[in-house]
Design a protein around this motif. Structure first.
Motif, short mmCIF file in Angstrom:
data_model
loop_
_atom_site.label_atom_id
_atom_site.label_comp_id
_atom_site.label_asym_id
_atom_site.label_seq_id
_atom_site.Cartn_x
_atom_site.Cartn_y
_atom_site.Cartn_z
N THR A 71 20.04 14.10 -85.51
CA THR A 71 19.51 14.05 -84.13
C THR A 71 18.12 14.65 -84.10
OG1 THR A 71 21.77 14.26 -83.29
CG2 THR A 71 19.99 14.70 -81.74
N ILE A 72 17.88 15.64 -84.95
CA ILE A 72 16.57 16.26 -85.09
C ILE A 72 16.18 16.26 -86.56
CG2 ILE A 72 16.86 17.76 -83.07
CD1 ILE A 72 17.52 20.05 -84.98
N SER A 73 14.89 16.46 -86.82
CA SER A 73 14.42 16.49 -88.20
C SER A 73 13.52 17.70 -88.41
CB SER A 73 13.63 15.21 -88.52
OG SER A 73 13.03 15.30 -89.80
N VAL A 158 15.89 23.01 -78.42
CA VAL A 158 15.12 22.75 -79.63
C VAL A 158 13.91 21.90 -79.23
CG1 VAL A 158 15.13 21.70 -81.92
CG2 VAL A 158 17.21 22.78 -81.03
N PRO A 159 12.69 22.38 -79.47
CA PRO A 159 11.50 21.61 -79.08
C PRO A 159 11.26 20.47 -80.07
CG PRO A 159 10.85 23.64 -80.18
CD PRO A 159 12.34 23.69 -80.06
N VAL A 160 11.23 19.26 -79.59
CA VAL A 160 11.05 18.10 -80.47
C VAL A 160 10.01 17.15 -79.89
CG1 VAL A 160 13.39 18.17 -81.42
CG2 VAL A 160 12.94 16.86 -79.33
N VAL A 161 9.40 16.39 -80.79
CA VAL A 161 8.47 15.32 -80.41
C VAL A 161 8.84 14.09 -81.25
CG1 VAL A 161 6.57 16.83 -79.74
CG2 VAL A 161 6.77 16.10 -82.11
N GLU A 162 8.55 12.95 -80.71
CA GLU A 162 8.83 11.70 -81.44
C GLU A 162 7.78 11.51 -82.52
OE1 GLU A 162 8.30 7.31 -80.06
OE2 GLU A 162 10.28 7.97 -79.37
N LYS A 163 8.25 11.25 -83.73
CA LYS A 163 7.34 11.07 -84.86
C LYS A 163 7.71 9.80 -85.62
CE LYS A 163 5.63 13.30 -89.07
NZ LYS A 163 5.71 14.50 -89.96
N LEU A 166 5.84 6.32 -91.61
CA LEU A 166 5.30 5.05 -92.10
C LEU A 166 5.66 4.82 -93.56
CD1 LEU A 166 1.70 5.31 -90.55
CD2 LEU A 166 3.79 4.37 -89.52
N TRP A 167 5.70 3.54 -93.94
CA TRP A 167 5.90 3.18 -95.35
C TRP A 167 4.66 3.58 -96.13
CZ3 TRP A 167 10.37 1.70 -97.45
CH2 TRP A 167 11.36 1.16 -96.63
N SER A 168 4.88 4.27 -97.24
CA SER A 168 3.76 4.73 -98.06
C SER A 168 3.29 3.63 -99.01
CB SER A 168 4.19 5.96 -98.87
OG SER A 168 5.14 5.59 -99.85
N GLY A 178 2.13 1.07 -94.45
CA GLY A 178 1.43 1.41 -93.21
C GLY A 178 2.19 1.06 -91.95
N THR A 179 3.30 0.36 -92.08
CA THR A 179 4.12 0.03 -90.91
C THR A 179 5.18 1.11 -90.72
OG1 THR A 179 5.67 -1.29 -92.23
CG2 THR A 179 3.76 -2.43 -91.27
N VAL A 180 5.82 1.07 -89.56
CA VAL A 180 6.81 2.11 -89.21
C VAL A 180 8.09 1.91 -90.01
CG1 VAL A 180 8.19 3.13 -87.38
CG2 VAL A 180 5.86 2.35 -86.89
N LYS A 181 8.42 2.94 -90.77
CA LYS A 181 9.67 2.92 -91.53
C LYS A 181 10.83 3.40 -90.68
CE LYS A 181 11.75 4.95 -95.68
NZ LYS A 181 11.53 5.88 -96.83
N GLU A 182 10.62 4.49 -89.96
CA GLU A 182 11.64 5.04 -89.07
C GLU A 182 10.99 5.97 -88.04
OE1 GLU A 182 14.37 7.86 -90.78
OE2 GLU A 182 13.01 8.25 -92.45
#
Length: 421
Positions: A71-73, A158-163, A166-168, A178-182
């Protein structure tokens, strides 16, 4: 926040809670301690506290559960990163007391909790939310002659932000680089409460003279959001915490210390006034006692004069015919005694009246003296039992405000640096 100006103000403080301090925060909020340094906490009232979200485990265990469930990272965080924050929602005690007290406070903070859910980004990130109803407001209790409690809401989250991850370049499929992986909810207090550029009506950044954008501080936005939410919820008789006030940057402890300091200053002034009044009363009583002693002395002299007057019974000789004959000396003495007796009779009546009045006044001032003595007795007892402590206590209270400010513990001052409006 209360400023003794008759205006009820909302306030929300955001506190960073370190991993080291989170256990103490839990013990305080959940009332798990056997005793508390805060004398305002009344243990018998703990059952009155209201949970809007009750923790099912310790704060650290709940954090670990959120991380395990993804749920968090916490990927990429520094070892000393802040994992927890606490929001403290508050309005001055008089606001709730004037609207019915406990029941009104429960409804108010139930709505404030809804605002908290929006502020932190979702209820899943909240570990605990509890309204404290067991902290007495001693100043109002003394002023009103009945128990008044200060209601406020603690929300640990828990302070969270959406991150976006990207694919390396190491990705085998070069089309994905460069596209969104997750997308993950990254734990980050600094990014959660980062200041953002102030925009004008056209949506463009407002610039300073040096060309840099004017930043709208996140804590000021927090105050606005809470105030606007409560207004929209129907609480139209509260105002936003005053902008730019140093009060709004205080930690919970600093705020309580400042309020208690003001209360102590008031009590000290009252004690000084009572002591002065007691001294005046003592002087007045002393004067009345002297007047009473003087009157009693005069009365004694009058009685002695009357005793001497009884000697007249033996003046003169009875003749054969039943009359009395007086010598010239006896006649003169009798005449003088008669004149003196008449004057003494008048004087005696006057003195009796003065004596009666003086006794009444002495009784009045004596009663007043004892009443004042009982009022200042606690201060006298404290001075008798611990003169050095009382002297040091009063020196701290009467010290210039600048000096008191300089004596604020550094750790509290450091915590207060994050609290801006």
């Amino acid at each position: 926040m209360a400023r003794n100006d008759g205006i009820d103000r909302t306030s929300v403080r955001n506190l960073a809670v370190s991993d080291k301090a989170v256990g103490n925060t839990q013990q305080h909020n959940e009332r798990e301690k056997d005793s508390y340094r805060n004398p305002d906490i009344i243990p018998q009232r703990t059952s009155w506290n209201v949970h809007f979200k009750k923790p099912t485990a310790s704060y650290t265990d709940l954090f670990a559960q959120l991380e395990a469930a993804e749920t968090i990272s916490t990927r990429g965080l520094k070892p000393d990163a802040t994992h927890y924050c606490e929001l403290v929602f508050d309005v001055n005690s008089a606001y709730f007391d004037n609207h019915g007290g406990y029941e009104f406070a429960k409804q108010f903070y139930a709505d404030a909790y809804k605002a908290a859910v929006q502020i932190v980004g979702g209820e899943q990130y909240i570990l605990s939310a509890v309204m404290h109803a067991d902290e007495i407001n001693r100043a109002m209790t003394e002023a009103l002659g009945r128990e008044v409690y200060h209601y406020h809401l603690h929300v640990v989250y828990v302070p969270v932000v959406e991150k976006q991850i990207l694919w390396s370049k190491r990705c085998k499929d070069k089309a994905l680089v460069g596209t969104v992986k997750e997308t993950v909810m990254q734990v980050s207090r600094s990014k959660k409460w980062a200041s953002k550029p102030l925009l004008d009506d056209a949506g463009k950044p407002v610039l300073q003279k040096n060309g840099k954008p004017v930043l709208k501080k996140s804590y000021s936005v927090l105050q606005d959001d809470f105030f606007n939410y409560m207004r929209a919820a129907g609480y139209t008789d509260v105002e936003r915490g005053e902008r730019g006030s140093t009060e709004e940057h205080l930690t919970v402890t600093q705020f309580k210390v400042q309020r208690e300091q003001e209360r102590l200053d008031t009590l000290t002034t009252q004690a000084d006034q009572q002591a002065q009044s007691l001294a005046k009363t003592s002087q007045a009583l002393s004067r009345k006692e002297k007047e009473l002693a003087s009157i009693q002395k005069k009365t004694t002299l009058t009685k002695e004069a009357l005793i001497h007057a009884r000697d007249l019974d033996y003046i003169g000789k009875r003749t054969f015919l039943g009359n009395y004959s007086l010598t010239e000396e006896e006649f003169s003495k009798l005449k003088k005694q008669a004149d003196h007796g008449y004057m003494m009779d008048v004087e005696n009546r006057r003195l009796k009246e003065e004596l009666s009045t003086a006794k009444k006044e002495a009784a009045h001032w004596g009663q007043k003296y004892h009443e004042l003595w009982y009022e200042v007795k606690p201060y006298l007892d404290a001075l008798h039992r611990a003169p050095e402590l009382v002297r040091g206590f009063l020196e701290k209270i009467l010290a210039p405000k600048q000096e008191r400010t300089m004596n604020v513990p550094q750790r509290n001052r450091k915590r207060g640096q994050d609290m801006e409006l």
